[in-house]
Design an enzyme around this catalytic site. Structure first.
Site, PDB file in Angstrom:
ATOM      1  N   LYS A  61      10.107   4.358 -51.443  1.00 42.42           N
ATOM      2  CA  LYS A  61      10.737   5.199 -50.366  1.00 42.42           C
ATOM      3  C   LYS A  61      11.369   4.330 -49.653  1.00 42.42           C
ATOM      4  O   LYS A  61      11.142   3.720 -49.026  1.00 42.42           O
ATOM      5  CB  LYS A  61       9.868   6.054 -50.038  1.00 42.42           C
TER       6      LYS A  61
HETATM    7  C1  E4P Z   1       6.289  11.977 -47.121  1.00 40.79           C
HETATM    8  O1  E4P Z   1       7.254  10.882 -47.556  1.00 40.79           O
HETATM    9  C2  E4P Z   1       5.900  12.133 -45.650  1.00 40.79           C
HETATM   10  O2  E4P Z   1       5.649  10.406 -45.214  1.00 40.79           O
HETATM   11  C3  E4P Z   1       4.176  12.445 -45.268  1.00 40.79           C
HETATM   12  O3  E4P Z   1       4.434  13.580 -46.226  1.00 40.79           O
HETATM   13  C4  E4P Z   1       4.792  12.740 -43.704  1.00 40.79           C
HETATM   14  O4  E4P Z   1       4.017  14.019 -43.192  1.00 40.79           O
HETATM   15  P1  E4P Z   1       3.069  14.093 -42.117  1.00 40.79           P
HETATM   16  O5  E4P Z   1       4.056  14.364 -40.945  1.00 40.79           O
HETATM   17  O6  E4P Z   1       1.822  14.895 -42.104  1.00 40.79           O
HETATM   18  O7  E4P Z   1       2.743  12.813 -41.811  1.00 40.79           O
END
Ligand code: E4P
Length: 226
Positions: free
Chosen positions: A86
């Site tokens: 990522k």
């Molecule tokens: C995924 O790529 C993100 O890191 C994650 O879903 C963020 O979620 P949140 O807004 O609940 O922290």
């Protein structure tokens, strides 16, 4: 639409995998922090449980392109080829996405709040782009609509990149994007449970059981009736 678990809690992952049709696991640095175990320790445990064929998405921390690249190589070495690195779509991140894709390393472009970030990440070759649906809603914009726009942008520009929508807070957001046919959604275990929770279904099943027991006696099923 692929269904992915957005958590690193191994007990929860095992439980959700045993019930729901799940395609993989995503993590981010805050999720790792909340669970509290050392990152590779828990990520290796998750990889072992989900196997080589399920996707695992792991985020880099560095802000420089050199640092991100080194982390990406270590992540793949430790967790296997079916791991998606990522990369936040910053200026440096874009550069890294291009390099990693040339090296045939899987990339999920993350921290996406705008359609243009996603377009650039797609054009740079990322396989997934992850718009943060609920965080966008919290800015007073429409997270579901942003994710739909990104899906359309990929289609209209003949980009193979899929939307991996993230940051969900309720079933309605997931359903809207499922109806639209986006590539994947990564969802916390709590929100995944909400996808099936329905008191009307529970009452219907309970009534079927009661009727059957009036006919065949309490505790009996299709296994032991005449
Ligand atoms: C995924 O790529 C993100 O890191 C994650 O879903 C963020 O979620 P949140 O807004 O609940 O922290």
């Amino acid at each position: 639409m692929k269904l992915i678990i957005d958590d690193v809690n191994i007990e929860k992952i095992k439980d959700v995998f045993s019930i729901f049709p799940i395609d993989g696991v995503t993590s981010n640095p805050s999720i790792l922090y909340k669970y509290g175990k050392q990152p590779y320790e828990i990520l290796r445990e998750i990889r072992e449980f989900i196997g080589e064929n399920s996707e695992l998405h792991v985020q880099v921390i560095s802000e420089s392109s050199e640092g991100m690249l080194k982390e990406a190589h270590k992540i793949i070495k430790e967790l296997g080829k079916n791991t998606y690195v990522k990369i936040p779509v910053t200026r440096e991140g874009l550069k890294v996405i291009k390099i990693l894709r040339k090296e045939e390393i899987n990339v999920t472009a993350t921290a996406i709040y705008t359609q243009m970030q996603a377009y650039l990440a797609g054009k740079a070759g990322a396989q997934y782009a992850a718009p943060y649906v609920n965080r966008i809603d919290n800015l007073g914009a429409n997270g579901v609509q942003v994710a739909k726009d990104i899906h359309d942008i990929f289609e209209k520009n003949n980009l193979k990149t899929e939307v991996l929508a993230a940051s969900f807070k309720n079933s309605q957001q997931v359903l809207e994007l499922c109806k639209y046919g986006i590539g994947a959604a990564t969802i916390s275990p709590d929100v995944i449970e909400g996808l099936i929770k329905n008191a009307c279904v529970d009452v219907a099943v309970e009534n079927f059981k009661k009727d059957f027991e009036i006919l065949c006696g309490q505790g009996n099923t299709m296994l032991n009736c005449r």
